[in-house]
Design an enzyme around this catalytic site. Structure first.
Site, PDB file in Angstrom:
ATOM      1  N   ASP A 132     -38.882   2.255 -26.599  1.00  0.00           N
ATOM      2  CA  ASP A 132     -39.233   1.903 -25.224  1.00  0.00           C
ATOM      3  C   ASP A 132     -38.496   0.655 -24.771  1.00  0.00           C
ATOM      4  O   ASP A 132     -37.964   0.593 -23.654  1.00  0.00           O
ATOM      5  CB  ASP A 132     -40.738   1.679 -25.107  1.00  0.00           C
TER       6      ASP A 132
ATOM      7  N   ALA B  10     -49.607   7.011 -17.870  1.00  0.00           N
ATOM      8  CA  ALA B  10     -48.763   8.203 -17.942  1.00  0.00           C
ATOM      9  C   ALA B  10     -47.796   8.166 -19.115  1.00  0.00           C
ATOM     10  O   ALA B  10     -46.987   9.081 -19.281  1.00  0.00           O
ATOM     11  CB  ALA B  10     -47.989   8.369 -16.635  1.00  0.00           C
TER      12      ALA B  10
ATOM     13  N   GLU C 286     -45.208  -7.026 -28.671  1.00  0.00           N
ATOM     14  CA  GLU C 286     -46.156  -5.907 -28.731  1.00  0.00           C
ATOM     15  C   GLU C 286     -46.911  -5.917 -30.060  1.00  0.00           C
ATOM     16  O   GLU C 286     -48.126  -5.715 -30.107  1.00  0.00           O
ATOM     17  CB  GLU C 286     -45.413  -4.581 -28.567  1.00  0.00           C
TER      18      GLU C 286
ATOM     19  N   SER D  23     -44.154   3.678 -20.214  1.00  0.00           N
ATOM     20  CA  SER D  23     -43.718   2.378 -20.754  1.00  0.00           C
ATOM     21  C   SER D  23     -43.779   1.240 -19.759  1.00  0.00           C
ATOM     22  O   SER D  23     -42.860   0.423 -19.671  1.00  0.00           O
ATOM     23  CB  SER D  23     -42.314   2.490 -21.350  1.00  0.00           C
TER      24      SER D  23
ATOM     25  N   GLU E  31     -39.231  13.287 -30.608  1.00  0.00           N
ATOM     26  CA  GLU E  31     -40.614  12.812 -30.648  1.00  0.00           C
ATOM     27  C   GLU E  31     -41.087  12.648 -32.083  1.00  0.00           C
ATOM     28  O   GLU E  31     -40.869  13.526 -32.928  1.00  0.00           O
ATOM     29  CB  GLU E  31     -41.510  13.823 -29.926  1.00  0.00           C
TER      30      GLU E  31
END
Length: 387
Positions: free
Chosen positions: A179, A129, A167, A132, A38
């Site tokens: 992702d 949530a 994106e 992705s 992360e």
């Protein structure tokens, strides 16, 4: 690939209702959950996501002209129309069609042909949530449009990069590539160890008797953009202090010996990234050998580092992580997943322990007076595919 057949049929029927014919192709791209790694992606580090059996299905039909018409079945059959003869403009921030307009603009930049198309879109990734849904939509559209135009499957890394470009330039999210790579490149039953510097991935088998549990904390993520930008700036400042291109280039020894005159906050941010990269590589090894004890230790250490060094957890997430780890015991572990400040947690454990874990989570919610939240037990799914 685990795809809900009712989703596929809904998209097929929605296409027919809108366009009066059968689609030429259908494609599906999954969402993902990150098992460990992360805030390492924008530091050129390592991440270990896997695709999940929820995603976006797209039906496409060829047109004789250069126009694109798309129907969003999940949004009351909303329509977007434009002509590929000119670059489509970006719509208001948050508009669903920016994904479509972005990917049609991105594909030629990455060597893909495009063509006019009729399109129907629907998905079943749980919203809000952090799983992705956006990446699954971009990858599904990219695979569908490029295949429709060229009649062969796209290079998956280039496809992921095109979806990331969309994106950045149309959707308005300066995301890393984790992702999109997870959605485009994952293999059934396996996680994907991604090197975010080279964009290369390595399959990591998840033992057959192992389950992945995803649970929402009940905390809506807040201050994510400002905190993300702040953490990223702190990491970049730390990299400059150490004289490296990215924190990925440090090991523990270099981190400690070169910390002179680095402020404590920046040092702790760097320590999280360096230690998290090491944990992610070790976690991939633990999965390969089925060592859930070691994997659990690494997941708990990851959560502690995100809490203490990177400071992106909140008390409700910490309390749920503690309850989950207590229920799991030594065979597996749980941690926050995603950007932080709320959102989801992920656990990896033996499949026979799922029912007890879910019962413990529900009891935790009841005791704390929290409404029951999203709770899923999944196996790693395959990446994007033609159906």
């Amino acid at each position: 690939m685990s795809i809900d057949p009712t989703l596929v049929e809904r998209v097929r029927q929605g296409f027919g209702a809108q366009f009066g014919r059968d689609p030429d192709i259908l494609v599906h791209a999954p969402g993902r959950v990150n098992l460990i790694g992360e805030h390492t992606d924008y530091n050129d580090g390592f991440v270990l996501p896997c695709a999940i059996p929820f995603g976006t299905t797209v039906a496409l039909g060829r047109r004789a002209d250069s126009k694109v018409e798309a129907v969003a079945l999940d949004l009351d059959a909303a329509i977007d129309r434009f002509d590929l003869a000119m670059a489509p403009g970006r719509l208001a921030e948050g508009h669903w069609a920016n994904h479509l307009r972005g990917i049609t603009t991105a594909l030629p930049h990455f060597g893909f042909a495009t063509t006019g198309a009729d399109i129907a879109i629907a998905g079943n990734v749980p919203q809000g949530a952090g799983l992705s849904s956006s990446a699954s939509l971009g990858v599904a559209l990219g695979l569908g449009l490029s295949t429709l135009a060229a009649a062969y499957e796209a290079d998956r890394v280039a496809l992921a990069r095109a979806a990331q470009w969309s994106e950045h330039h149309y959707v308005g999210c300066a995301c890393g590539i984790m992702d999109q790579l997870a959605s485009a490149c994952s293999t059934d039953g396996r996680a994907l160890l991604i090197d975010c510097r080279s964009n290369s991935g390595e399959d990591v088998a998840v033992p057959a008797n192992t389950a992945i549990v995803i649970v929402h904390s009940g905390v809506t993520r807040g201050l994510v953009d400002s905190a993300y930008n702040e953490r990223r700036a702190q990491c970049e400042a730390a990299a400059r202090h150490y004289g490296v291109a990215a924190l990925r280039d440090l090991d523990t020894i270099a981190l400690e010996t070169g910390r002179t005159e680095l402020d404590d906050t920046s040092f702790r941010r760097a320590r999280h990234v360096v230690s998290e990269n090491a944990r992610t590589i070790a976690a991939a090894d633990a999965l390969r050998t089925g060592n859930l004890c070691q994997l659990g230790d690494l997941m708990r250490a990851s959560h502690a580092s995100l809490r203490d060094d990177f400071e992106v957890t909140v008390p409700q997430v910490d309390a749920l992580a503690d309850r989950m780890n207590a229920a799991i015991g030594s065979e597996g572990g749980a941690r926050m997943t995603g950007g932080g400040f709320g959102g989801c947690l992920v656990a990896v454990l033996p499949a026979e322990g799922v029912n007890a874990l879910c019962a413990a989570i529900r009891e935790h919610w009841d005791t704390a007076g929290i409404e029951h939240q999203l709770l899923l037990a999944v196996r790693p799914s395959a990446g994007a595919a033609l159906l």
